[in-house]
Design a protein around this motif. Structure first.
Motif, PDB file in Angstrom:
ATOM      1  N   LYS A 530     -15.784  23.374 -12.989  1.00 50.96           N
ATOM      2  CA  LYS A 530     -15.266  24.658 -13.449  1.00 50.96           C
ATOM      3  C   LYS A 530     -15.632  24.914 -14.924  1.00 50.96           C
ATOM      4  O   LYS A 530     -15.948  26.043 -15.313  1.00 50.96           O
ATOM      5  N   ASN A 533     -19.294  25.844 -15.170  1.00 47.58           N
ATOM      6  CA  ASN A 533     -19.524  27.215 -14.708  1.00 47.58           C
ATOM      7  C   ASN A 533     -19.010  28.247 -15.719  1.00 47.58           C
ATOM      8  O   ASN A 533     -19.631  29.296 -15.915  1.00 47.58           O
ATOM      9  N   ALA A 534     -17.849  27.959 -16.326  1.00 44.87           N
ATOM     10  CA  ALA A 534     -17.233  28.933 -17.231  1.00 44.87           C
ATOM     11  C   ALA A 534     -17.927  28.966 -18.590  1.00 44.87           C
ATOM     12  O   ALA A 534     -18.246  30.033 -19.122  1.00 44.87           O
ATOM     13  N   GLU A 609      -7.166  28.980  -7.809  1.00 48.11           N
ATOM     14  CA  GLU A 609      -8.262  29.638  -7.100  1.00 48.11           C
ATOM     15  C   GLU A 609      -8.656  30.931  -7.795  1.00 48.11           C
ATOM     16  O   GLU A 609      -9.560  31.636  -7.331  1.00 48.11           O
ATOM     17  N   ASP A 610      -7.960  31.247  -8.880  1.00 43.78           N
ATOM     18  CA  ASP A 610      -8.262  32.472  -9.631  1.00 43.78           C
ATOM     19  C   ASP A 610      -9.402  32.144 -10.612  1.00 43.78           C
ATOM     20  O   ASP A 610      -9.179  31.648 -11.730  1.00 43.78           O
ATOM     21  N   GLU A 611     -10.632  32.433 -10.177  1.00 38.48           N
ATOM     22  CA  GLU A 611     -11.796  32.082 -10.988  1.00 38.48           C
ATOM     23  C   GLU A 611     -11.835  32.843 -12.307  1.00 38.48           C
ATOM     24  O   GLU A 611     -12.250  32.323 -13.339  1.00 38.48           O
ATOM     25  N   TYR A 615     -11.921  31.123 -15.916  1.00 43.94           N
ATOM     26  CA  TYR A 615     -12.997  31.455 -16.864  1.00 43.94           C
ATOM     27  C   TYR A 615     -12.407  31.814 -18.226  1.00 43.94           C
ATOM     28  O   TYR A 615     -12.866  31.331 -19.276  1.00 43.94           O
TER      29      TYR A 615
END
Length: 654
Positions: A530, A533-534, A609-611, A615
């Protein structure tokens, strides 16, 4: 007395031209030479008088040289007077010293010891001009630098001696006649030209200028010097018994402070002072430790050097150790060999031994004084430390004598406002005051491990986040926040190879007991993905590491490898990296983004699950980590502000 005339016995007819061009660069030297000669005459007569009073008779050498002398007065007060006779445009330097006979005038004045002077001078070029007077002893003839006509009125101390007058002009012709002086002593009379610098446009003598010259060269001469002239009515110029020469128990602190401020023209009191004396090498003086005004005045101080009461210069590097010269002081020598009459120090090998002894004496006196202050008045020592900080460390780097004692007396402010030496820190004061965390934190207290660690902070503001964490964990560190601390640190590592110095933002994971269990590996992998990705390319060369720290309140930290960070700092100092060039510095340093899986926020991010929320949170935490290092790129400031506002908005909505 029959009249005598002739020419001075010097082979070179241009000797006075040589004096003016080569030997002296300042016409003020005239007063230094002539008043010094007068002081010597007073001292010789005083010695004769003292020996007579002591019942030993006159000095043996003097008794052999002179006929039976008259009894000397039981009380003798030697003095020198400088008279500016504006009416006749002349300067008279007078003393009541030993005086001279006619034979002595002929021996010491007429026949200058210039054996083969003309041939000798040809061996000297402009670069060697300062060597000549040392061979010839012609200080008296500096008088011709400011006068074309010089006269001497003198009378010897010997019983029945007659007064003698000697006149000489710049063409080297002289005349000796009967004088008019009634008492023993000597008058040197300089007849000035109207165009001379000591004559005003109005035709009067510059008494103020002469006063300042005498004050400069003879401030502490033990013979009293009086000035008479325009606006000066027999004014005592010097201080024959200055406060800095008095025994310590006779000195009032406020009086010494006032003396310092006046003598050095400083508005601040000195912190303290060290008086010293070494009879073996004939040196006496005082060292004033200056108020550096919050480290804004750390330039060289001023050491004024006197030889037998005569000023010869200041900040003479052969005499004053470089680090000692950061302070101010006064040094008086009784037997400092001189060249160029009284102007410069000789350089011969045997004389270098004397100079080295004086040099070492100053180093030792400063060492003894500061060591005593540390051992007996620790609170005062710590109160003075902001002013002593650079001085002590620089001295350790420069001087072996000083370093051998004071290395163990360097104190550092700690995270709690106290002061510790490195030794005290290693012996157990690495824990916060009143805390007992030895069982919780792996802190070696002095030898259990091969290598001992000293944790330090170099900037209390930039590293405030890490300092806060240290305090939360009940740990302590030292502040190495002066520009001299880095070379000092490297020196300590060389001297103590078993001790390593680690900045608090370098090795914190091990200090904070970070680790992962097999059960944590899945969450760590999820969080790692994560973050990548962020944050993405913003990570740059930062190594990403997820760990589980005991301290749940920590979210993210940027840690630097100590060795590579020091190299990057050095490259920046030497201009090989631009100041503030974060990307270049990151490329040089080996840095790690440490993420705490034990923190509630990051646990939430790992499982949410809140991308979009993940982020936002991860970029915000990354920016905060960069900000804690002062390393945020200005291109991302706008994004950080927008994110902060969005977080506040979401908080309000909830």
């Amino acid at each position: 007395m029959s009249e005598q005339s002739g020419f001075l016995s010097i082979e070179s007819k241009n000797i006075f031209t040589i004096l003016k061009k080569w030997l002296y660069t300042e016409q003020d030297i005239v007063f230094r030479e002539l008043i010094s000669n007068a002081a010597d005459a007073v001292e010789k007569f005083s010695s004769l008088q003292q020996d007579e009073v002591d019942g030993r008779g006159a000095v043996r050498d003097a008794r052999d040289a002179y006929s039976e002398g008259k009894y000397l007065a039981e009380k003798y007060a030697g003095e020198i007077s400088v008279t500016l006779d504006a009416e006749k445009n002349r300067i008279i330097i007078s003393d009541n010293g030993i005086g001279m006979t006619r034979d002595e005038i002929d021996r010491y004045i007429n026949q200058i010891a210039f054996s083969g002077a003309a041939d000798f001078i040809q061996h000297y070029n402009e670069d060697q001009k300062n060597k000549i007077i040392g061979h010839f002893g012609v200080g008296f003839y500096s008088a011709f630098m400011i006068a074309d006509h010089v006269a001497i009125e003198t009378r010897s101390w010997q019983n029945g001696a007659s007064s003698v007058r000697w006149d000489c002009r710049s063409d080297m012709s002289y005349q000796t006649t009967e004088g008019t002086r009634a008492e023993h002593g000597t008058d040197v009379i300089l007849y000035l030209n109207e165009s001379h610098p000591y004559v005003n446009q109005e035709g009067t003598l510059k008494a103020d200028a002469v006063y300042e010259i005498i004050k400069k060269y003879f401030a502490f001469l033990k013979t009293k010097i009086y000035l008479d002239g325009p606006d000066f009515d027999h004014i005592l110029v010097n201080d024959p018994d200055p406060i800095w020469k008095k025994p310590e128990h006779e000195i009032q602190s406020e009086d010494m402070k006032q003396f310092y401020k006046e003598f050095y023209d400083d508005i601040s009191d000195p912190l303290f002072w060290i008086q010293f004396e070494s009879a073996d090498i004939g040196v006496k003086g005082i060292i004033f430790f200056r108020n550096t005004k919050n480290q804004t005045e750390e330039l060289d101080g001023c050491f004024r050097i006197y030889n037998q009461g005569v000023y010869i210069g200041e900040n003479i590097k052969e005499l004053v150790p470089r680090f000692v010269n950061l302070q101010s002081g006064i040094i008086e020598c009784t037997d400092l060999p001189m060249v160029v009459s009284r102007a410069n120090i000789r350089g011969e090998e045997q004389i270098n031994d004397v100079i080295s002894l004086i040099y070492e004496c100053l180093s030792q006196e400063v060492t003894i004084g500061l060591n005593h202050l540390f051992e007996s008045k620790r609170q005062e020592y710590e109160a003075y430390w902001p002013h002593l900080n650079a001085f002590v460390k620089y001295g350790i780097l420069q001087d072996k004598i000083f370093a051998s004692v004071m290395t163990r007396k360097v104190v550092f402010e700690d995270l709690y406002g106290g002061h510790l030496t490195i030794g005290e820190y290693l012996q157990g004061d690495r824990i916060a005051p009143n805390a007992d965390l030895r069982e919780t934190h792996d802190i070696d207290a002095g030898g259990a491990k091969e290598q001992i660690t000293v944790y330090y902070a170099s900037d209390a503001i930039e590293q405030a986040h890490y300092i806060r964490i240290f305090k939360q964990c009940g740990l302590n560190a030292l502040l190495f926040d002066h520009v001299i601390d880095q070379p000092f640190l490297r020196r300590q590592e060389l001297v103590h190879p078993g001790t390593k110095f680690i900045r608090i933002d370098s090795d914190m994971e091990a200090l904070l007991q970070g680790s992962l269990t097999p059960e944590d590996e899945a969450d760590a992998a999820l969080l790692t993905k994560k973050i990548q990705n962020a944050v993405g390319e913003r990570l740059g060369r930062l190594e990403l590491k997820v760990s589980k720290l005991e301290q749940r309140g920590i979210t993210t930290l940027i840690l630097h490898d100590e060795k590579s960070r020091r190299m990057a700092d050095m490259l920046e100092i030497y201009g090989m990296l631009g100041a503030g060039d974060v990307s270049a510095k990151e490329a040089q340093s080996k840095s790690t983004l440490l993420v705490n899986l034990n923190n509630d926020i990051l646990q939430h991010v790992a499982h949410t699950e809140d991308e979009a929320q993940a982020y936002l949170i991860l970029n915000q935490l990354f920016d905060l980590a960069l900000m804690s290092q002062g390393a945020m790129n200005t291109d991302y400031v706008g994004d950080f502000i927008a994110r902060s506002e969005a977080i506040i908005g979401q908080y309000i909505q909830r």
